[in-house]
Design an enzyme around this catalytic site. Structure first.
Site, mmCIF file in Angstrom:
data_model
loop_
_atom_site.group_PDB
_atom_site.id
_atom_site.type_symbol
_atom_site.label_atom_id
_atom_site.label_comp_id
_atom_site.label_asym_id
_atom_site.label_seq_id
_atom_site.Cartn_x
_atom_site.Cartn_y
_atom_site.Cartn_z
ATOM 1 N N ILE A 120 -7.485 3.075 4.682
ATOM 2 C CA ILE A 120 -8.183 1.850 4.286
ATOM 3 C C ILE A 120 -9.538 2.186 3.670
ATOM 4 O O ILE A 120 -9.748 2.048 2.465
ATOM 5 C CB ILE A 120 -8.349 0.899 5.494
ATOM 6 C CG1 ILE A 120 -6.975 0.491 6.042
ATOM 7 C CG2 ILE A 120 -9.139 -0.356 5.097
ATOM 8 C CD1 ILE A 120 -7.029 -0.299 7.343
ATOM 9 N N CYS A 121 -10.460 2.625 4.497
ATOM 10 C CA CYS A 121 -11.849 2.782 4.068
ATOM 11 C C CYS A 121 -12.102 4.033 3.247
ATOM 12 O O CYS A 121 -13.166 4.171 2.644
ATOM 13 C CB CYS A 121 -12.770 2.741 5.283
ATOM 14 S SG CYS A 121 -12.720 1.155 6.134
#
Length: 233
Positions: A120-121
């Site tokens: 995700i990040c």
């Protein structure tokens, strides 16, 4: 034929062209980190941050909703004690102008990223930055996902998009490049001895061997570790 920017000497990292962004190494993310042993990620990201400091590579620390997710880990903050991490609401750090403006103002195009979580990040800013023309390097052993599969699939996705996977000690080695660069070699050896794991053991052994010269009078002569890595033997 256009030149492939990922090959040749120009494909290697250079401190003067690098900028490091460390994303969301916070308590909440560590609680569901299952792709790696958390202590290894902590060790590696701190080693990476210390490497950037030795080579004067600009480093951005950023967190997401720190009041709920927790402050950045102490060992990382301790490397840059005077720097306040950029706290975001954006999941994708590259959508936050407080992050991207710092990168743009630096003028540096070798963007090095490490994050929790990988899928995700790390993936979001890596893929977006690639689209904006940055040479993106993802430090896979200073990043981690909620499962081994999530981490692996995210790395594959970013590689398909054009990112270069690398580990933290390879970053350090490419920045150093030549042991004759004595202004940073002592700092490099200190980082390796503290965070290098088995490589630290091997380096300590090498230092032991190098620090003992054949005696002329039956008494061994000891040479300090710092002298070895600054060229003053």
């Amino acid at each position: 034929m256009s030149k492939n920017p990922k090959i040749g000497l120009e494909g290697l990292l250079r401190p003067e062209d690098s900028i490091l962004v460390l994303i969301d190494h916070q308590p909440y993310q560590f609680t569901n980190l299952n792709s790696h042993e958390p202590t290894m990620i902590i060790n590696n990201v701190i080693g990476l941050a210390k490497s950037a400091k030795v080579f004067n590579v600009p480093t951005i620390l950023t967190t997401v909703i720190e009041k709920r997710g927790g402050y950045i880990i102490k060992g990382l903050q301790d490397v840059f004690p005077d720097q306040k991490p950029i706290n975001r609401t954006f999941i994708n750090a590259w959508e936050d102008p407080n992050v991207t403006e710092v990168v743009k103002k630096s003028g540096r195009k070798q963007l090095i990223l490490a994050s929790l979580w990988t899928e995700i990040c790390l993936a979001m800013p890596a893929i977006q930055a690639l689209g904006e023309g940055y040479d993106v390097f993802i430090v896979t052993d200073a990043s981690g996902g909620v499962t081994a599969e999530a981490h692996d699939m995210a790395v594959r996705r970013m590689v398909q998009a054009g990112a270069v996977p690398i580990n933290w000690m390879a970053v350090l080695a490419e920045w150093q490049r030549d042991w004759a660069r004595t202004e940073t070699s002592a700092g490099v050896s200190e980082i390796l001895l503290e965070h290098g794991g088995a490589s630290a053991v091997a380096l300590a052994w090498e230092l032991q061997l190098l620090a003992t010269t054949p005696p002329a009078d039956g008494k061994p002569v000891q040479v300090s570790n710092s002298s070895i890595f600054t060229g003053r033997l």
